[in-house]
Motif scaffolding. Structure first.
Motif, PDB file in Angstrom:
ATOM      1  N   LYS A 191      -5.866   2.266 -41.551  1.00 12.69           N
ATOM      2  CA  LYS A 191      -4.539   2.680 -41.130  1.00 12.69           C
ATOM      3  C   LYS A 191      -3.563   2.129 -42.143  1.00 12.69           C
ATOM      4  CE  LYS A 191      -2.079   3.045 -36.755  1.00 12.69           C
ATOM      5  NZ  LYS A 191      -2.054   2.663 -35.366  1.00 12.69           N
ATOM      6  N   PRO A 192      -2.881   2.906 -42.960  1.00  6.10           N
ATOM      7  CA  PRO A 192      -2.885   4.361 -43.008  1.00  6.10           C
ATOM      8  C   PRO A 192      -4.204   4.917 -43.532  1.00  6.10           C
ATOM      9  CG  PRO A 192      -1.544   3.508 -44.807  1.00  6.10           C
ATOM     10  CD  PRO A 192      -1.991   2.332 -43.981  1.00  6.10           C
ATOM     11  N   ALA A 193      -4.428   6.185 -43.220  1.00  4.54           N
ATOM     12  CA  ALA A 193      -5.688   6.836 -43.591  1.00  4.54           C
ATOM     13  C   ALA A 193      -5.522   7.592 -44.897  1.00  4.54           C
ATOM     14  CB  ALA A 193      -6.113   7.799 -42.482  1.00  4.54           C
ATOM     15  N   LYS A 194      -6.415   7.310 -45.828  1.00  4.92           N
ATOM     16  CA  LYS A 194      -6.435   8.069 -47.072  1.00  4.92           C
ATOM     17  C   LYS A 194      -7.589   9.059 -46.993  1.00  4.92           C
ATOM     18  CE  LYS A 194      -9.235   4.663 -49.482  1.00  4.92           C
ATOM     19  NZ  LYS A 194      -9.396   3.896 -50.691  1.00  4.92           N
ATOM     20  N   ALA A 195      -7.786   9.859 -48.025  1.00  6.26           N
ATOM     21  CA  ALA A 195      -8.893  10.821 -48.023  1.00  6.26           C
ATOM     22  C   ALA A 195     -10.202  10.066 -47.835  1.00  6.26           C
ATOM     23  CB  ALA A 195      -8.904  11.620 -49.322  1.00  6.26           C
ATOM     24  N   GLY A 196     -11.013  10.552 -46.918  1.00  3.62           N
ATOM     25  CA  GLY A 196     -12.273   9.908 -46.578  1.00  3.62           C
ATOM     26  C   GLY A 196     -12.446   9.872 -45.070  1.00  3.62           C
ATOM     27  N   GLU A 197     -13.291   8.992 -44.626  1.00  4.47           N
ATOM     28  CA  GLU A 197     -13.623   8.916 -43.202  1.00  4.47           C
ATOM     29  C   GLU A 197     -12.738   7.902 -42.487  1.00  4.47           C
ATOM     30  OE1 GLU A 197     -17.707   7.621 -41.712  1.00  4.47           O
ATOM     31  OE2 GLU A 197     -17.921   9.792 -41.926  1.00  4.47           O
ATOM     32  N   VAL A 198     -12.305   8.284 -41.274  1.00  5.66           N
ATOM     33  CA  VAL A 198     -11.598   7.348 -40.397  1.00  5.66           C
ATOM     34  C   VAL A 198     -12.432   7.169 -39.138  1.00  5.66           C
ATOM     35  CG1 VAL A 198      -9.279   7.817 -41.241  1.00  5.66           C
ATOM     36  CG2 VAL A 198     -10.182   9.172 -39.372  1.00  5.66           C
ATOM     37  N   VAL A 199     -12.399   5.965 -38.590  1.00  6.78           N
ATOM     38  CA  VAL A 199     -13.163   5.635 -37.381  1.00  6.78           C
ATOM     39  C   VAL A 199     -12.168   5.359 -36.257  1.00  6.78           C
ATOM     40  CG1 VAL A 199     -14.814   4.041 -36.329  1.00  6.78           C
ATOM     41  CG2 VAL A 199     -15.051   4.670 -38.743  1.00  6.78           C
ATOM     42  N   LEU A 200     -12.365   6.058 -35.144  1.00  9.04           N
ATOM     43  CA  LEU A 200     -11.515   5.897 -33.969  1.00  9.04           C
ATOM     44  C   LEU A 200     -12.334   5.272 -32.856  1.00  9.04           C
ATOM     45  CD1 LEU A 200      -8.809   6.594 -32.473  1.00  9.04           C
ATOM     46  CD2 LEU A 200      -9.977   8.673 -31.715  1.00  9.04           C
ATOM     47  N   THR A 201     -11.791   4.236 -32.216  1.00 10.03           N
ATOM     48  CA  THR A 201     -12.430   3.613 -31.061  1.00 10.03           C
ATOM     49  C   THR A 201     -11.467   3.707 -29.888  1.00 10.03           C
ATOM     50  OG1 THR A 201     -13.650   2.101 -32.485  1.00 10.03           O
ATOM     51  CG2 THR A 201     -13.480   1.502 -30.159  1.00 10.03           C
ATOM     52  N   VAL A 202     -11.956   4.260 -28.774  1.00  6.23           N
ATOM     53  CA  VAL A 202     -11.153   4.433 -27.564  1.00  6.23           C
ATOM     54  C   VAL A 202     -11.827   3.641 -26.445  1.00  6.23           C
ATOM     55  CG1 VAL A 202     -10.228   6.068 -25.885  1.00  6.23           C
ATOM     56  CG2 VAL A 202     -10.489   6.755 -28.286  1.00  6.23           C
ATOM     57  N   THR A 203     -11.055   2.817 -25.768  1.00  7.97           N
ATOM     58  CA  THR A 203     -11.545   2.116 -24.591  1.00  7.97           C
ATOM     59  C   THR A 203     -10.829   2.693 -23.380  1.00  7.97           C
ATOM     60  OG1 THR A 203     -11.887   0.115 -25.895  1.00  7.97           O
ATOM     61  CG2 THR A 203     -11.866  -0.138 -23.502  1.00  7.97           C
ATOM     62  N   PHE A 204     -11.615   3.058 -22.387  1.00  7.45           N
ATOM     63  CA  PHE A 204     -11.061   3.636 -21.163  1.00  7.45           C
ATOM     64  C   PHE A 204     -10.997   2.578 -20.079  1.00  7.45           C
ATOM     65  CE2 PHE A 204     -12.940   7.222 -23.401  1.00  7.45           C
ATOM     66  CZ  PHE A 204     -11.957   8.192 -23.284  1.00  7.45           C
ATOM     67  N   LYS A 205     -10.119   2.798 -19.123  1.00  6.21           N
ATOM     68  CA  LYS A 205     -10.157   2.020 -17.888  1.00  6.21           C
ATOM     69  C   LYS A 205     -10.460   3.022 -16.788  1.00  6.21           C
ATOM     70  CE  LYS A 205      -5.175   1.964 -17.088  1.00  6.21           C
ATOM     71  NZ  LYS A 205      -4.025   1.127 -16.795  1.00  6.21           N
ATOM     72  N   THR A 206     -11.258   2.572 -15.841  1.00  8.64           N
ATOM     73  CA  THR A 206     -11.680   3.466 -14.773  1.00  8.64           C
ATOM     74  C   THR A 206     -11.907   2.660 -13.508  1.00  8.64           C
ATOM     75  OG1 THR A 206     -13.210   5.246 -14.195  1.00  8.64           O
ATOM     76  CG2 THR A 206     -14.135   3.375 -15.381  1.00  8.64           C
ATOM     77  N   ASN A 207     -12.267   3.342 -12.484  1.00  8.03           N
ATOM     78  CA  ASN A 207     -12.546   2.721 -11.199  1.00  8.03           C
ATOM     79  C   ASN A 207     -13.925   2.066 -11.229  1.00  8.03           C
ATOM     80  OD1 ASN A 207     -14.433   4.880 -10.937  1.00  8.03           O
ATOM     81  ND2 ASN A 207     -12.697   6.170 -10.497  1.00  8.03           N
ATOM     82  N   LEU A 208     -14.406   1.667 -10.115  1.00  4.55           N
ATOM     83  CA  LEU A 208     -15.697   0.978 -10.045  1.00  4.55           C
ATOM     84  C   LEU A 208     -16.888   1.847 -10.411  1.00  4.55           C
ATOM     85  CD1 LEU A 208     -15.160  -1.067  -6.764  1.00  4.55           C
ATOM     86  CD2 LEU A 208     -14.972  -1.848  -9.126  1.00  4.55           C
ATOM     87  N   SER A 209     -16.737   3.172 -10.375  1.00  6.27           N
ATOM     88  CA  SER A 209     -17.896   4.033 -10.634  1.00  6.27           C
ATOM     89  C   SER A 209     -18.296   4.047 -12.103  1.00  6.27           C
ATOM     90  CB  SER A 209     -17.628   5.463 -10.160  1.00  6.27           C
ATOM     91  OG  SER A 209     -16.730   6.132 -11.022  1.00  6.27           O
ATOM     92  N   GLY A 210     -17.372   3.779 -13.009  1.00  6.72           N
ATOM     93  CA  GLY A 210     -17.667   3.815 -14.439  1.00  6.72           C
ATOM     94  C   GLY A 210     -17.548   5.218 -14.996  1.00  6.72           C
ATOM     95  N   LEU A 211     -17.753   5.362 -16.294  1.00  6.47           N
ATOM     96  CA  LEU A 211     -17.641   6.655 -16.964  1.00  6.47           C
ATOM     97  C   LEU A 211     -18.962   7.395 -16.958  1.00  6.47           C
ATOM     98  CD1 LEU A 211     -15.509   5.700 -20.076  1.00  6.47           C
ATOM     99  CD2 LEU A 211     -14.802   7.120 -18.163  1.00  6.47           C
ATOM    100  N   ASP A 212     -18.880   8.716 -16.875  1.00  2.00           N
ATOM    101  CA  ASP A 212     -20.060   9.562 -17.019  1.00  2.00           C
ATOM    102  C   ASP A 212     -20.204   9.853 -18.507  1.00  2.00           C
ATOM    103  OD1 ASP A 212     -22.044  11.447 -17.105  1.00  2.00           O
ATOM    104  OD2 ASP A 212     -21.160  12.737 -15.559  1.00  2.00           O
ATOM    105  N   THR A 213     -21.007   9.052 -19.189  1.00  2.00           N
ATOM    106  CA  THR A 213     -21.142   9.173 -20.642  1.00  2.00           C
ATOM    107  C   THR A 213     -21.962  10.396 -21.054  1.00  2.00           C
ATOM    108  OG1 THR A 213     -22.991   7.625 -20.614  1.00  2.00           O
ATOM    109  CG2 THR A 213     -20.802   6.714 -21.072  1.00  2.00           C
ATOM    110  N   SER A 214     -22.520  11.125 -20.081  1.00  2.00           N
ATOM    111  CA  SER A 214     -23.206  12.381 -20.422  1.00  2.00           C
ATOM    112  C   SER A 214     -22.196  13.515 -20.626  1.00  2.00           C
ATOM    113  CB  SER A 214     -24.211  12.762 -19.328  1.00  2.00           C
ATOM    114  OG  SER A 214     -23.543  13.180 -18.150  1.00  2.00           O
ATOM    115  N   LYS A 215     -20.948  13.268 -20.265  1.00  2.00           N
ATOM    116  CA  LYS A 215     -19.865  14.246 -20.448  1.00  2.00           C
ATOM    117  C   LYS A 215     -18.819  13.619 -21.364  1.00  2.00           C
ATOM    118  CE  LYS A 215     -20.475  16.142 -15.844  1.00  2.00           C
ATOM    119  NZ  LYS A 215     -19.888  16.274 -14.505  1.00  2.00           N
TER     120      LYS A 215
END
Length: 182
Positions: free
Chosen positions: A74-98
């Motif tokens: 950051k800033p991004a130049k020509a090439g690959e950028v890596v994005l990491t997203v952290t979610f917050k959710t309820n007790l059930s957790g995320l359906d990582t198959s979707k």
């Protein structure tokens, strides 16, 4: 035999249903929270059986949300950028198959997807390729379709974060040489 079941919205009150074998309870107008169901039976003579052991039910209507976003470099130049997203959710957790749909929109309005590399627990990671023909300037990250294990989809987040694309090398427009005279 009469089947009798408690109404979860009104604790300690029984809803009567008359059937002589199997029966089904259709629950409507429920709200998020935890509920306890018990069943008891009454025969035709009026003898009331002991209530069943409690069965607990959790009603979850809350969808996942984005907690944090980070992008490197950051800033991004020509090439690959890596994005990491952290979610917050309820007790059930995320359906990582979707997997969620994750993309970025450049300053000229063109959309480009991130390709998922991992999706475990509450963290999604993906990569995108920045090319030197993409519009320079601020790019907006958009995330949608993350779903929890109870089937609740997140609302589209069309401006979750942003980063700067800078693929242009600096140019020298003027050179001035000054020197001192004795």
């Amino acid at each position: 035999m009469a089947g009798i079941m408690p109404c979860p919205a009104i604790q300690n009150r029984w809803t009567i249903t008359i059937h002589f074998s199997q029966w089904t309870f259709h629950w409507t107008d429920y709200q998020p929270g935890q509920y306890t169901f018990r069943v008891r039976a009454t025969d035709l003579a009026g003898n009331v059986g002991e209530p069943s052991p409690p069965t607990r039910v959790t009603v979850n209507l809350s969808a996942p949300e984005v907690a944090t976003v980070s992008i490197v470099p950051k800033p991004a130049k020509a090439g690959e950028v890596v994005l990491t997203v952290t979610f917050k959710t309820n007790l059930s957790g995320l359906d990582t198959s979707k997997p969620p749909e994750v993309l970025f929109v450049t300053s000229d309005g063109k959309s480009f997807p991130f390709r998922q590399t991992t999706y475990q627990n509450l963290t999604w990671t993906g990569v995108a390729t920045i090319t030197d023909v993409m519009a320079n300037g601020e790019a907006t990250i958009q995330i949608s379709k993350a779903t929890d294990k109870d089937g609740n989809p997140m609302a589209p987040n069309l401006n979750v974060s942003s980063f700067v694309i800078d693929t242009q090398a600096p140019t020298i427009t003027n050179v001035t040489i000054s020197y001192a005279t004795d």
